[in-house]
Design a protein around this motif. Structure first.
Motif, PDB file in Angstrom:
ATOM      1  N   ARG A  52       0.819  -1.212   0.000  1.00 52.00           N
ATOM      2  CA  ARG A  52       0.000   0.000   0.000  1.00 52.00           C
ATOM      3  C   ARG A  52       0.856   1.266   0.000  1.00 52.00           C
ATOM      4  O   ARG A  52       0.360   2.350  -0.287  1.00 52.00           O
ATOM      5  CB  ARG A  52      -0.921   0.012   1.236  1.00 52.00           C
ATOM      6  N   GLU A  53       2.143   1.139   0.377  1.00 53.73           N
ATOM      7  CA  GLU A  53       3.033   2.300   0.354  1.00 53.73           C
ATOM      8  C   GLU A  53       4.439   1.869  -0.065  1.00 53.73           C
ATOM      9  O   GLU A  53       4.893   0.763   0.244  1.00 53.73           O
ATOM     10  CB  GLU A  53       3.084   3.011   1.701  1.00 53.73           C
TER      11      GLU A  53
ATOM     12  N   LEU B  68       5.776   3.177 -11.333  1.00 50.17           N
ATOM     13  CA  LEU B  68       4.740   3.235 -10.296  1.00 50.17           C
ATOM     14  C   LEU B  68       3.413   3.713 -10.873  1.00 50.17           C
ATOM     15  O   LEU B  68       2.351   3.187 -10.536  1.00 50.17           O
ATOM     16  CB  LEU B  68       5.179   4.161  -9.154  1.00 50.17           C
ATOM     17  N   ASP B  69       3.475   4.718 -11.734  1.00 53.70           N
ATOM     18  CA  ASP B  69       2.244   5.239 -12.334  1.00 53.70           C
ATOM     19  C   ASP B  69       1.503   4.154 -13.117  1.00 53.70           C
ATOM     20  O   ASP B  69       0.271   4.115 -13.144  1.00 53.70           O
ATOM     21  CB  ASP B  69       2.556   6.408 -13.263  1.00 53.70           C
ATOM     22  N   LYS B  70       2.263   3.276 -13.740  1.00 52.63           N
ATOM     23  CA  LYS B  70       1.654   2.233 -14.562  1.00 52.63           C
ATOM     24  C   LYS B  70       1.252   1.007 -13.745  1.00 52.63           C
ATOM     25  O   LYS B  70       0.145   0.479 -13.905  1.00 52.63           O
ATOM     26  CB  LYS B  70       2.622   1.811 -15.667  1.00 52.63           C
ATOM     27  N   GLU B  71       2.162   0.547 -12.879  1.00 48.64           N
ATOM     28  CA  GLU B  71       1.969  -0.733 -12.201  1.00 48.64           C
ATOM     29  C   GLU B  71       1.308  -0.622 -10.832  1.00 48.64           C
ATOM     30  O   GLU B  71       0.616  -1.542 -10.397  1.00 48.64           O
ATOM     31  CB  GLU B  71       3.329  -1.434 -12.039  1.00 48.64           C
TER      32      GLU B  71
ATOM     33  N   PRO C 187      -0.475   2.512  -9.416  1.00 47.63           N
ATOM     34  CA  PRO C 187      -0.881   3.921  -9.425  1.00 47.63           C
ATOM     35  C   PRO C 187      -1.509   4.413  -8.129  1.00 47.63           C
ATOM     36  O   PRO C 187      -1.485   5.613  -7.855  1.00 47.63           O
ATOM     37  CB  PRO C 187      -1.879   3.989 -10.586  1.00 47.63           C
ATOM     38  N   THR C 188      -2.075   3.530  -7.329  1.00 51.11           N
ATOM     39  CA  THR C 188      -2.759   3.965  -6.103  1.00 51.11           C
ATOM     40  C   THR C 188      -1.874   3.875  -4.864  1.00 51.11           C
ATOM     41  O   THR C 188      -2.308   4.247  -3.775  1.00 51.11           O
ATOM     42  CB  THR C 188      -4.016   3.111  -5.869  1.00 51.11           C
TER      43      THR C 188
END
Length: 280
Positions: A112-113, A128-131, A133-134
């Motif tokens: 989660r982080e 990170l944005d792709k794999e 993102p949350t």
């Protein structure tokens, strides 16, 4: 250009030297020092302590990341430029591929982080944005500090982003390797020392000038007239006025040889930070 990840091509001769790096262990700078020097004589220090130890002579050399292909200058360049006495004795470029490290038993879907140095978070942002993102992105002092923090946390939802060595030191497992590895993701370290190396025939010199903006173009004209080959220019704040700046100017050649030697001798306002074998 030299092979970016070939330690054998970047070995630096060291005899019983105390070499400081940005600690704690498990950072990319730790890995760079292992590549360059091996494990003997390495001392991991927090940033402010590292520069103080070098300035006082407590350590003989220091290894500091100064530029990256993704974010440009690092937060550690300005402290180097602020040292009153320093010689850049080597550069070391390394192509980075990050590992996502977590406690044993944690799965990728549990995360989660992600904890990492701010520069690292910028470098792995596309992945990170792709794999993921949350995922929450948390900053740390370095890759070693990030891995150490994850290993000491009771949370099963945290992972660090850094070199694989962080997992080896802190008992973490790698969930994903080689993140954002490629020619687009290169960090360059300087090795700081006391004595300038002799010319090799393929050298680079780092020059520092504190100058008013109105005079900067004249300086560049003089460098061009001297037939110097400018490789890069980095603008830094003078911390005095808006119309004065520090400029780190990197040129091909050694400051004790030929046209560059003559230029340095004729321009007292130009400070030689170091001349060293060119690796990038």
């Amino acid at each position: 250009m030299a092979s970016l990840n070939s330690a054998s091509e970047s070995q630096i001769e060291v005899s019983k030297a105390k070499i400081g790096y940005l600690g704690p262990g498990g950072s990319w700078t730790h890995q760079a020092c292992l590549d360059l020097f091996g494990p003997e004589g390495l001392i991991g220090l927090e940033s402010e302590r590292l520069f103080a130890a070098f300035a006082s002579g407590e350590i003989d050399q220091a290894c500091v990341p100064v530029t990256t292909s993704v974010v440009g200058v690092t937060p550690y360049l300005d402290p180097v430029l602020a040292l009153s006495s320093v010689v850049v004795i080597a550069e070391y470029p390394k192509m980075l591929g990050y590992s996502l490290l977590a406690r044993p038993g944690v799965k990728l879907e549990d995360i989660r982080e992600v904890v990492a140095h701010p520069v690292a978070l910028e470098e792995v942002k596309p992945w990170l944005d792709k794999e993921m993102p949350t995922v929450r992105r948390v900053t740390a002092l370095g890759g070693g500090a990030a891995a150490k923090g994850v290993s000491e946390s009771r949370s099963l939802h945290s992972a660090s982003m850094g070199p694989k060595i962080g997992g080896s030191i802190y008992g973490l497992i790698s969930l994903v390797d080689n993140i954002e590895e490629g020619p687009h993701n290169v960090t360059r370290w300087w090795v700081l020392g006391r004595q300038m190396p002799a010319p090799t025939g393929n050298d680079k010199t780092s020059l520092l000038v504190d100058i008013e903006d109105k005079d900067f173009s004249l300086l560049l004209e003089d460098m061009t007239a001297a037939k110097l080959k400018i490789l890069a220019i980095y603008e830094r704040p003078s911390k005095r006025t808006l119309d004065t700046h520090l400029y780190l100017i990197e040129v091909a050649g050694h400051s004790k040889v030929g046209a560059l030697q003559q230029f340095v001798q004729a321009n007292a306002q130009v400070r030689v930070l170091g001349s060293y074998a060119r690796k990038y």
